[in-house]
Design a protein around this motif. Structure first.
Motif: not given
Length: 217
Positions: A151, A148, A158, A162, A154
């Motif tokens: 990415t 994660s 988000e 996710y 966030m």
């Protein structure tokens, strides 16, 4: 890219011998900790923690995950309690507040300056979570969503989306084990069936070179 860089975490078994774990437990047994925050500068408060943090073997371990000259950012001692929401650790501590492009927002807490750095700083950080007690279904444990961190940072919305669409893993550990994680990998603490707490000694390292005049607090 290494397996750790890709996954964002690694479980290392038996890093601390039980003799050392028991010494830490005994020395800290009577120390009251605020459940939410714990002791955020444990190396400056407890000589036995400073002794452990100064161990060159731990520094060499951190260097496996980082580039550049590695420094300690912060040392925390806390009782791990359930955190219902998935989250990322995105702040670092500095000795002063300065105007640096792409660093922010800032906030101050107990005389310490916290700031969100650029993602390249977090990508060159590792948190070593030294387990002083076993983490399992009975005592509680850390749940992680691998990969994660790739990415980036966030928003809360988000993160929620996710987490709904990606699988997580439960990190069961024994006393003396170490969980090495990127600070911004999505994680949360799950409550165990016994409702008991467990202590974690957390050391944050970074290989990023700070601008002149700045130091990790």
């Amino acid at each position: 890219m290494s397996a750790f860089d890709y996954q964002g975490y690694e479980h290392l078994s038996g890093v601390l011998p039980m003799e050392q774990v028991n010494r830490l437990r005994d020395a800290l047994a009577e120390t009251p900790l605020e459940q939410k925050a714990g002791e955020k500068s444990a190396d400056k408060v407890f000589p036995i923690v400073q002794e452990l943090v100064s161990d060159p073997n731990l520094m060499r371990l951190a260097e496996r995950y980082l580039t550049g000259i590695v420094s300690i950012v912060q040392v925390k001692l806390f009782e791990s309690t359930p955190a219902k929401a998935w989250h990322q650790e995105r702040n670092v501590v500095l000795n002063q507040k300065v105007d640096i492009a792409d660093w922010g927002p800032w906030h101050e807490e107990d005389g310490v300056h916290y700031v969100q750095p650029p993602i390249e700083v977090l990508d060159n950080m590792v948190t070593l979570r030294l387990q002083l007690d076993a983490a399992n279904e009975e005592s509680g444990y850390l749940r992680i969503i691998p990969r994660s961190h790739n990415t980036g940072l966030m928003s809360e919305e988000e993160i929620a989306a996710y987490a709904e669409s990606h699988e997580s893993i439960d990190c069961f550990t024994e006393a003396g084990d170490v969980l090495a994680i990127r600070p911004h990998v999505l994680h949360k603490t799950c409550e165990g069936s016994s409702g008991s707490s467990r202590r974690v000694l957390q050391i944050e390292y970074c290989g990023y070179k700070l601008p002149a005049g700045l130091e990790w607090a």
